[in-house]
Design an enzyme around this catalytic site. Structure first.
Site, PDB file in Angstrom:
ATOM      1  N   CYS A 212       0.814  -1.227   0.000  1.00 15.31           N
ATOM      2  CA  CYS A 212       0.000   0.000   0.000  1.00 15.31           C
ATOM      3  C   CYS A 212       0.843   1.271   0.000  1.00 15.31           C
ATOM      4  O   CYS A 212       0.342   2.351  -0.299  1.00 15.31           O
ATOM      5  CB  CYS A 212      -0.958  -0.009   1.188  1.00 15.31           C
ATOM      6  SG  CYS A 212      -2.157  -1.331   1.038  1.00 15.31           S
TER       7      CYS A 212
ATOM      8  N   HIS B 190      -3.578   7.197   1.653  1.00 15.78           N
ATOM      9  CA  HIS B 190      -3.899   5.851   1.196  1.00 15.78           C
ATOM     10  C   HIS B 190      -5.285   5.486   1.739  1.00 15.78           C
ATOM     11  O   HIS B 190      -5.609   5.780   2.887  1.00 15.78           O
ATOM     12  CB  HIS B 190      -2.852   4.869   1.714  1.00 15.78           C
ATOM     13  CG  HIS B 190      -3.226   3.443   1.494  1.00 15.78           C
ATOM     14  ND1 HIS B 190      -3.568   2.969   0.252  1.00 15.78           N
ATOM     15  CD2 HIS B 190      -3.348   2.389   2.356  1.00 15.78           C
ATOM     16  CE1 HIS B 190      -3.869   1.681   0.351  1.00 15.78           C
ATOM     17  NE2 HIS B 190      -3.754   1.316   1.621  1.00 15.78           N
TER      18      HIS B 190
ATOM     19  N   ASN C  25      -9.971  -0.365  -1.061  1.00 18.23           N
ATOM     20  CA  ASN C  25      -8.514  -0.288  -1.011  1.00 18.23           C
ATOM     21  C   ASN C  25      -7.946  -0.900  -2.296  1.00 18.23           C
ATOM     22  O   ASN C  25      -7.994  -2.115  -2.481  1.00 18.23           O
ATOM     23  CB  ASN C  25      -8.011  -1.047   0.220  1.00 18.23           C
ATOM     24  CG  ASN C  25      -6.510  -0.958   0.395  1.00 18.23           C
ATOM     25  OD1 ASN C  25      -5.786  -0.509  -0.493  1.00 18.23           O
ATOM     26  ND2 ASN C  25      -6.024  -1.396   1.538  1.00 18.23           N
TER      27      ASN C  25
END
Ligand code: UT7
Length: 337
Positions: free
Chosen positions: A121, A262, A292
């Site tokens: 990520c 993020h 995500n």
């Protein structure tokens, strides 16, 4: 490609283009309610996610190529002008060749070299920082950084704790050198802590646990996450690194126009904004629509907010992420488009 800079002058890496691609198919909370024991209310309140996009046919390179083609179209630029491509991903088409090579071929960037970068990520942050070094030292003039992940390819859709979180997408930025400019990549902070590895990973398929009937039977080719444990570290790590980068640049929340976080969990994003004393109106958010998307979340926000006219020239941005590794970091940017 030659990386030689005859003048040897250090320049600033400036973001001069942006593009993105999301697949058509929308996997809604309502559909997930039919697949696993979950509810729309649980997913919304615990994560902020309402739906995510799923690529039904194709690979990560198709997402990445579409995002770069969108960038090239918006910049009115030919693929042959690209010098270098970095693909941030944890879902490469294959172990090798690098997805960057597959993408280079797909878009026809015949003069570019490139490689993949694996930082989960935080992949886009790490790739952006890496690309900026090549631009600042004068080695390359047109560097594309793309965050691309087909998370649906490593998600177990019987695991309710994780299958509600992830989606597929790609987004790309162009970095170019500029002299004597206040715009561009101003500062960065990046971290790794390998002690977090056991809590978020994909156990099989690599040299540690090569693919076998047993690894498949034990579902070891899917993403594994101890969500609660990761949450506790992520919420502190992302908030602290975002605060640290503004503090060491003598800025406060008032000087920041956008936090570009993020998009793993709305609660982690809120905690980061609080730590920076930022109003929620200054936080880029699209987790509700995409979930995500790992390396794609940050550039996807940038691309969408720029396209809608909300992200404007001269604005000060803090990009920040936390992910598997553990990896985390933040980048301070003055937007030049
Ligand atoms: O992006 C890279 C880094 N990753 C992250 O930042 C993710 C970090 N973690 C998280 O975002 C959160 O931990 C999750 C969203 C994954 C989970 O939220 P949580 O508030 O930490 O929930 P939990 O794991 O503590 O689970 C609470 C309860 C459990 O039930 P019991 O033990 O209290 O009876 C779970 O079994 O919720 C249950 N649960 C669910 N219930 C309905 C777990 N998943 C679900 C689900 N639907 N999908």
């Amino acid at each position: 490609m030659s990386g030689h800079d005859p003048k040897g002058t250090r320049k600033r890496a400036v973001i001069t283009g942006v593009g993105h691609y999301v697949p058509e198919y929308r996997l809604t909370n309502a559909e997930l309610e039919k697949m696993v024991d979950t509810t729309d209310d649980w997913i919304r309140t615990r994560t902020g996610i309402v739906e995510r996009r799923i690529l039904k046919n194709g690979a990560t390179s198709d997402l990445a190529a579409a995002a770069i083609n969108d960038l090239l179209k918006k910049r009115n630029m030919a693929a042959s002008e690209i010098d270098m491509i970095i693909v941030a991903t944890v879902t490469p088409d294959m172990f090798f060749p690098a997805t960057a090579c597959v993408v280079q071929e797909k878009i026809g960037a015949k003069n570019a070299w490139g490689f993949d970068l694996s930082a989960a990520c935080s992949g886009f942050i790490f790739a952006l920082v890496t690309a900026a070094q090549f631009v600042e030292n004068g080695s390359y003039k047109k560097v594309v950084v793309v965050g691309a992940d087909k998370m649906s390819s490593i998600t177990d859709y019987t695991d309710r704790a994780n299958c509600i979180l992830f989606g597929d997408a790609a987004s790309a930025l162009l970095l170019e050198p500029r002299e004597d400019t206040e715009y561009g990549i101003l500062d960065h902070i990046v971290h790794c802590d390998g002690a977090g590895g056991p809590l978020l990973n994909m156990p099989a398929g690599g040299s540690l646990n090569p693919a076998s009937h047993e690894t498949v039977d034990r579902k070891m080719h899917y993403l594994y996450q101890d969500g609660k444990a990761v949450f506790k570290v992520a919420v502190v790590g992302m908030a602290e690194v975002s605060y640290e980068i503004i503090e060491r640049n003598n800025l406060t929340g008032k000087d920041v126009d956008w936090l570009v976080p993020h998009q793993a969990n709305k609660r982690i994003i809120d905690a980061t904004a609080n730590r920076m004393c930022l109003d929620s109106s200054k936080v880029m958010l699209n987790i509700d629509r995409y979930g995500n998307t790992t390396a794609a979340t940050i550039p996807l926000c940038l691309s969408e907010y720029y396209q809608s006219g909300q992200l404007k020239k001269g604005q000060t941005l803090v990009l920040s992420a936390f992910g598997a590794g553990y990896t985390w970091g933040a980048v301070l940017v003055k937007w030049a488009l």
